[in-house]
Write a protein that holds these residues in place. Structure first.
Motif, short mmCIF file in Angstrom:
data_model
loop_
_atom_site.label_atom_id
_atom_site.label_comp_id
_atom_site.label_asym_id
_atom_site.label_seq_id
_atom_site.Cartn_x
_atom_site.Cartn_y
_atom_site.Cartn_z
N SER A 538 9.33 -8.38 1.74
CA SER A 538 8.20 -7.89 2.51
C SER A 538 8.49 -8.05 3.99
O SER A 538 8.73 -9.16 4.47
CB SER A 538 6.93 -8.70 2.15
OG SER A 538 5.95 -8.55 3.14
N THR A 540 6.55 -7.95 6.62
CA THR A 540 5.59 -8.81 7.32
C THR A 540 5.71 -10.25 6.87
O THR A 540 5.76 -11.17 7.71
CB THR A 540 4.15 -8.31 7.07
OG1 THR A 540 4.05 -6.94 7.46
CG2 THR A 540 3.16 -9.14 7.85
N GLU A 589 1.10 -4.75 0.92
CA GLU A 589 2.11 -3.79 1.35
C GLU A 589 2.69 -2.97 0.21
O GLU A 589 3.36 -1.96 0.43
CB GLU A 589 3.25 -4.53 2.05
CG GLU A 589 2.87 -5.15 3.38
CD GLU A 589 4.05 -5.84 4.04
OE1 GLU A 589 4.02 -6.00 5.27
OE2 GLU A 589 5.00 -6.22 3.34
#
Length: 592
Positions: A538, A540, A589
Motif C-alpha cells: 500500500s 500510503t 485503497e
C-alpha cells in the motif's frame, strides 16, 4: 441500533432532498430524524408544556423540541443521540450529537449538496462520497493524539463534534457548541452521606433510562464499576444476566499483581444478589487473532484501537444477544467519574499547602510499604507536577509511525498544541485532568461504538457515562474520592450501603483484561509476515508506517509470556495497532 441517512441539494426549491428515517412536521415543511435514546424525558416534556402522563416516542419528543427550539433543540435534550432536522422552507440542514460522544452524524459536503449518515459505513455506501484517507488523522490515531474535533479517518468527511450542532446551507457551515464541561463548577452538600445519596439517585436514573425500552444484560467484571451497574439494574428488574469474560482454559496468562480471573468476585456479588445471573465466557478457540481484524474494521469502516480486547469480550456479547438482550451495559467512563480513585487530588493538596493532609493520605494509601509509598509519590504527586515531558523518542516506542512521518507532521508539537501527553500527565489539576481525558476520548467514541454495533449485532450503552452523573462527579469535593487512605471512597460507600460484600467493595487489586494476549497473538504469528507484505504494497500505509521496524519486531519474538509482558508496548500497542491501521488503509485503497 437505529440510524438515519440522507442527502440534500440546497439550490433546488422543488424537492432535492432524500431523507431516510425522517418524521415530517410543520405540514411537511420540516423533517426530523433521531438515532439513539432520549433520557430525562419528564424534564423535556415539562419544558415543552406537554400534558403529564403523555408518553411520546423519542422521535416524537425530538420533533416537538425542534418545533419549539428550532436549530437549538439539541441543547434541550439529554441522552445518547444523534439528531437531524431539515428546514425545507429555509433550505437549511441541522445535524447534532450528544455531549458524551455516544452518537454523532458524519457528513460530506460536495459542490451543491450534503450527504450525511449516522455511520461511516452507510455514508461511504452513498454515491459520490470520496474515500481519500486523511494521513494526518491516521498519524494522530497511532500517536494517541486524540482531539475533541470534527475530523475523521477520511479527508473529506467530517463529523459533528460531541455536544455540538452544525447548520448547513447554501451560504456555508455554522458550528456551535452547546455543551462544555466547566472545571470551575462546584457542588457542596451538607454531609458526606449526602454525596452518596445523590450519586445513587443519579446512577439509578441513568440505568433506568437505559432499561426503559431495552432488554439488557450487563457485560461485567468483579470491579466497582460493574457492581454499581448490578445493584442499580436490580432495582428495576427482578433478574439480570451478568456476563463475564474469563481467560481461555489452559492458555498462559501474563504475570500481574492484579487478578486475571474475575470469577471469585462475581460469584461473591451474585451470592449477595440472587437476581443476578452470572455466566463466565472464555474466547472461542477458533477466534482469529490476526491484528488486521477485518470484520471489526469493515463493520465500522474505520480501525478499532485495541481490537484484540473486543474479540476477547465477544463471546459475552454473543451470549447477551442469544439471551434476547437488545443492549448490554458496560462500566465505561466510570473511572473518570463515579469510581474515580481521587489520587489526582494529591497535587492539589500540595499546591494549596495542605502538607499534613497530603502526608497522611500518602502514608495511609501506601499502607506503610516504603516501595509502594515511593511509587505512589512519584506517579500521583511528583510526575504530574514536575515529571519529564515527552519527546519524539517516546512516540517511537508506542506508535508504528516512521521517523520521517513524525518529523513531516511534527507530531511532538501537535501533541503539545492539543494538550496531550503520551505519558498521560495532562494536568496536575484533578478536574482538568479528568475533563481533558473525557474530551480526548469522546470525539473518537462514535467510530468505536458504530464498529461494535455492526460487528456484534447488539447495541451497548454506558450508564456511568451519563452526563448528569459525570457532571456531578466532576463538581463535588476531591475528598469524596480519597479519604484516610481509601481510594474510590464514593463508590465504595455507595456499594457498601447497597449490601455489596466486602470482598468486592474493599478489593484494591486490578483486573487484567485479556491476560492471555501474547498466547493469542502468537497463534497469529505465522501470518504476520504476510500482513506486513500487504501493508508494504500500500503506497500510503508504507509511507506512514515503519515497515522495517515491524519486521524486526516479528523476527525478535519473545520466548516466554513474562518476556512478552515486559515488551507489551512494542508488541500489543505499537505492532498490533500499526498492522491494524495498515490493513485498514490497504482495504480503503483496494490493495489488500
Amino acid at each position: 441500533m437505529n440510524g438515519f441517512a440522507g442527502h440534500v441539494v440546497f439550490d433546488r426549491q422543488d424537492g432535492g432532498a432524500g431523507l431516510c428515517g425522517f418524521l415530517p412536521i410543520r405540514e411537511g415543511r420540516w423533517r426530523v430524524a433521531l438515532a439513539g435514546r432520549l433520557d430525562d424525558r419528564h424534564t423535556s416534556a415539562a419544558a415543552l408544556d406537554l400534558p403529564a402522563g403523555r408518553d411520546l416516542a423519542d422521535i416524537d419528543l425530538a420533533a416537538r423540541a425542534v418545533e419549539r427550539w428550532g436549530m437549538d433543540a439539541a441543547a434541550h435534550l439529554l441522552g445518547d443521540f444523534a439528531l437531524a432536522a431539515w428546514f425545507g422552507d429555509e433550505r437549511r440542514l441541522m445535524l447534532a450529537g450528544d455531549a458524551m460522544g455516544m452518537r454523532t452524524v458524519y457528513y460530506w459536503r460536495g459542490p451543491d449538496r450534503v450527504v450525511f449518515a449516522t455511520g461511516l459505513r452507510d455514508l461511504l455506501a452513498m454515491p459520490g462520497v470520496p474515500r481519500a484517507i486523511d494521513e494526518v488523522f491516521v498519524a494522530d490515531h497511532l500517536a494517541l493524539n486524540y482531539g475533541d474535533d470534527e475530523a475523521t479517518f477520511y479527508r473529506d468527511i467530517r463529523k459533528v463534534r460531541p455536544g455540538a450542532r452544525v447548520l448547513l446551507s447554501a451560504r456555508g457551515i455554522d458550528h456551535h457548541r452547546f455543551h462544555r464541561f466547566d472545571p470551575e463548577r462546584r457542588i457542596r452538600l451538607a454531609k458526606d452521606g449526602d454525596y452518596v445519596d445523590h450519586a445513587r439517585d443519579l446512577l439509578d436514573r441513568a440505568v433506568a433510562d437505559r432499561m426503559r425500552q431495552e432488554k439488557i444484560a450487563i457485560m461485567g467484571s468483579g470491579g466497582l464499576d460493574s457492581a454499581c451497574l448490578a445493584v442499580a439494574a436490580l432495582r428495576h428488574a427482578p433478574s439480570v444476566p451478568f456476563l463475564t469474560a474469563v481467560p481461555e482454559p489452559g492458555v498462559p496468562t501474563a504475570p500481574t499483581a492484579g487478578h486475571v480471573d474475575e470469577r471469585p468476585y462475581v460469584e461473591a456479588l451474585a451470592a449477595a444478589f440472587p437476581g443476578l445471573r452470572p455466566e463466565f465466557l472464555s474466547p472461542s478457540p477458533t477466534t482469529d487473532w490476526a491484528p488486521e481484524h477485518w470484520s471489526l474494521t469493515v463493520a465500522g469502516a474505520a480501525p478499532y484501537r485495541m481490537a484484540g480486547n473486543v474479540l476477547w469480550l465477544n463471546e459475552a456479547a454473543r451470549r447477551a444477544a442469544a439471551l434476547g438482550a437488545t443492549s448490554y451495559l458496560t462500566g465505561a467512563v466510570g473511572n473518570l467519574g463515579l469510581t474515580w480513585d481521587g489520587l489526582r487530588g494529591l497535587p492539589c493538596l500540595f499546591k494549596r499547602g495542605r502538607w499534613l493532609r497530603l502526608t497522611r493520605e500518602l502514608l495511609l494509601t501506601s499502607r506503610g510499604h516504603p516501595r509502594r509509598l515511593a511509587g505512589l509519590t512519584w506517579r500521583s504527586l511528583l510526575q504530574p507536577l514536575v515529571g519529564r515531558r515527552f519527546d519524539e523518542g517516546d512516540l517511537l516506542a508506542a506508535c508504528g509511525l516512521t521517523p520521517a512521518t513524525l518529523r513531516r507532521f511534527d507530531m511532538a508539537e501537535r501533541l503539545r498544541q492539543r494538550g496531550n501527553d503520551p505519558s498521560f500527565i495532562l494536568s496536575p489539576d484533578s478536574r482538568r485532568f479528568r475533563i481533558a481525558a473525557l474530551c480526548r476520548n469522546r470525539a473518537r467514541r462514535p467510530d468505536g461504538m458504530n464498529s461494535l454495533r455492526g460487528f456484534q449485532g447488539i447495541d451497548n450503552s454506558a450508564p456511568l457515562a451519563d452526563l448528569r452523573l459525570v457532571e456531578f462527579c466532576l463538581a463535588i469535593p476531591e475528598d469524596q474520592y480519597l479519604r484516610d487512605g481509601t481510594t474510590r471512597w464514593l463508590s465504595r460507600r455507595l456499594l457498601r450501603a447497597a449490601g455489596v460484600p466486602a470482598m468486592v467493595t474493599d478489593n484494591r487489586r486490578r483486573g487484567y483484561q485479556h491476560p492471555e494476549w501474547f498466547a493469542h497473538l502468537s497463534r497469529a504469528r505465522p501470518s504476520l509476515a504476510e500482513q506486513v507484505d500487504r501493508l508494504e504494497r500500500s503506497p500510503t500505509a508504507s509511507r506512514l508506517i515503519d515497515v522495517e521496524r515491524l519486521k524486526r519486531r516479528i523476527a525478535d519474538w519473545p520466548e516466554t509470556t513474562a518476556a512478552a509482558e515486559a515488551e507489551r508496548v512494542g508488541l500489543q500497542v505499537m505492532m498490533q495497532e500499526a498492522l491494524n491501521v495498515g490493513a485498514y488503509i490497504a482495504w480503503v485503497e483496494g490493495t489488500n
